[in-house]
Design a protein around this motif. Sequence first.
Motif, PDB file in Angstrom:
ATOM      1  N   SER B  33      48.939  -1.357  -9.483  1.00 19.94           N
ATOM      2  CA  SER B  33      49.240  -1.208 -10.903  1.00 19.94           C
ATOM      3  C   SER B  33      48.084  -0.499 -11.582  1.00 19.94           C
ATOM      4  N   ILE B  34      48.442   0.381 -12.498  1.00 15.56           N
ATOM      5  CA  ILE B  34      47.416   1.086 -13.264  1.00 15.56           C
ATOM      6  C   ILE B  34      47.566   0.666 -14.713  1.00 15.56           C
ATOM      7  N   GLY B  36      45.476   0.510 -18.682  1.00 15.79           N
ATOM      8  CA  GLY B  36      44.451   1.222 -19.434  1.00 15.79           C
ATOM      9  C   GLY B  36      44.982   1.573 -20.805  1.00 15.79           C
ATOM     10  N   SER B  40      44.349   7.367 -21.849  1.00 16.49           N
ATOM     11  CA  SER B  40      43.296   7.316 -20.826  1.00 16.49           C
ATOM     12  C   SER B  40      43.608   8.206 -19.622  1.00 16.49           C
ATOM     13  N   LYS B  42      46.728   7.998 -17.661  1.00 17.28           N
ATOM     14  CA  LYS B  42      47.592   7.377 -16.643  1.00 17.28           C
ATOM     15  C   LYS B  42      48.798   8.254 -16.311  1.00 17.28           C
ATOM     16  N   THR B  43      49.453   8.712 -17.359  1.00 13.26           N
ATOM     17  CA  THR B  43      50.618   9.573 -17.129  1.00 13.26           C
ATOM     18  C   THR B  43      50.186  10.853 -16.413  1.00 13.26           C
ATOM     19  N   CYS B 168      56.473   6.075  -7.750  1.00 14.15           N
ATOM     20  CA  CYS B 168      55.635   5.902  -8.941  1.00 14.15           C
ATOM     21  C   CYS B 168      56.499   5.553 -10.151  1.00 14.15           C
ATOM     22  N   ASP B 170      56.223   5.301 -14.409  1.00 15.82           N
ATOM     23  CA  ASP B 170      55.417   5.488 -15.614  1.00 15.82           C
ATOM     24  C   ASP B 170      55.987   4.625 -16.733  1.00 15.82           C
ATOM     25  N   GLU B 171      55.380   3.505 -16.967  1.00 16.61           N
ATOM     26  CA  GLU B 171      55.823   2.566 -17.996  1.00 16.61           C
ATOM     27  C   GLU B 171      57.339   2.430 -17.991  1.00 16.61           C
ATOM     28  N   VAL B 201      52.438   2.266 -13.525  1.00 18.57           N
ATOM     29  CA  VAL B 201      51.680   2.277 -14.772  1.00 18.57           C
ATOM     30  C   VAL B 201      52.417   1.353 -15.725  1.00 18.57           C
ATOM     31  N   MET B 218      42.039   2.131 -15.991  1.00 19.07           N
ATOM     32  CA  MET B 218      41.571   3.483 -16.319  1.00 19.07           C
ATOM     33  C   MET B 218      41.122   3.553 -17.755  1.00 19.07           C
TER      34      MET B 218
END
Lengths: 235, 251
Positions: B33-34, B36, B40, B42-43, B168, B170-171, B201, B218
């Motif tokens: 998990s990322i 931040g 920052s 992440k995307t 992956c 992304d939110e 993320v 991050m």
Amino acid sequence: MFVEVSLKLFEGMLVTCKLFALTLLFSLPLGLVICFGSMSRFNPVKWIVKIFVWIIRGTPLMLQLIVIYYGPGLIGTWASKLLTTGAAAGGFVEWLATWHVFDRFFAVMIAFVINYACYFSEIYRGGIESISRGQYEAGQVLGMTKAQIFFKVILLQVFKRIVPPMSNEIITLVKDTSLARVVMVYEIIWNAQKFVKSDGLLWPLFYTAIYYLLFCGILTLLFGYIEKKMSYFRS
Amino acid sequence: MPILEVKDLKKSFGKTEILKGISFSIEKGDVLSIIGSSGSGKTTLLRCLNFLEFAENGTIAVNDKVIYNGAEKNKMSEQHIREMRLHFGLVFQSFNLFPQYSVLKNIMLAPTLLKFDTPENIEKKARELIDKVGLSDKVDYYPCQLSGGQQQRVAIARALALNPDILCFDEPTSALDPELTGEVLKVIKQLAKNDTTMIIVTHEMNFAREVSDKIIFMDDGVVLQEGTPEEFFNNASNERVAAFLKNVSEY
Ligand SMILES: Nc1ncnc2c1ncn2[C@@H]1O[C@H](COP(=O)(O)OP(=O)(O)OP(=O)(O)O)[C@@H](O)[C@H]1O
Ligand SMILES: [Mg+2]
């Protein structure tokens, strides 16, 4: 008299329909070419195309008809004059001297095709640019090629979005065909005007409205049908 | 041997450096998990992993083979980029389903175009995936007929249809109403159980804590802290991380 007028107008309507159909046949694909040109990442192409579209959209169609019909003939006479007075010579001028006016109908068709292709290209461009970047990216992430993304993902969404503005433009084309009479292509209004001159009758001119209304009515129904067909998805 | 190893990834937009040397690795079957703060990078990191952006420095290695090297970013053919992308799958924040295709067609489109398998097998697999994300009764629905949560589950199935090495997100739930996030998170948890390698993320701290094998924090284009969920939530060694966690827990 009524029958005679009806028949004569019908004859004119055939010319109108022919101009309408041929204009669409060539301007729809040409518009796509112009559209890709105006979206080109190669700047010279992009700017030449954009300036061309600006000129065509920025001048009256009537003027373009006249230029395309009379223009080549003028150039031809001018070049011949240069040759006979000895002011210029050479193969190029000799070639220009052979230019003469196009066939009326052909000239009108060329003018209409170019004019409408430019308008269509802008509608296409608006449609393509309105598709969110996420659609392209979803295709890219799934390993699809650019062509696959365009044809399998983007195109139908663009099509759906441009149906309303295209139907507007195409219905305008029906009525714009009446401009062809300025270079004496005998479309429906020309035929009606002949009755004004020869018999002093005005009603044949009003009568043409019925033909236009019928034609546009059919198109409206057709576009309504296409819009309905496309309503199964939203984008 | 890690399934993914990212080394010193750097990415700038114009003069602004957004990723300032990101390195991390994941083992096969693990969930990373990322987290931040906003902005920052992440995307941007996920987009570099899916080659929607190209990092100008650093390497990406999958199964010990370097598939991407920032130094060669201008020398890659379209074909090569597409092949690299197939190692990864990406589930977008905004789903990005293809609106003109039904659920089944959305999932089958890419495998069919890429001739991934025979048509029968592609369809069979697509139906299995639809089952897996709990939408067997919606096979022939169009995206506009689905809720956000259902659309996101279709998007997950669509990404899985190409058997990516690493999936992956992304939110994945941030565009959803709160009552719909649960169904999506449940699907992701299920995938985690079945050893799907994932990078997520997210702003859902409880979810990250529960599902992750490893968490990366991050900040401003660098990895500030990296560790197991326990290390992370129980004793955040970095004060920025501690401040972030405190901030989030106040919501
Ligand atoms: N295409 C781009 N061009 C210029 N700047 C960009 C571009 N994409 C992202 N950025 C910038 O990069 C920075 C990081 O953006 P990114 O979207 O990666 O952040 P994030 O961590 O995903 O944030 P969030 O939590 O809000 O989603 C931001 O300051 C953003 O403005
Ligand atoms: Mg983001």
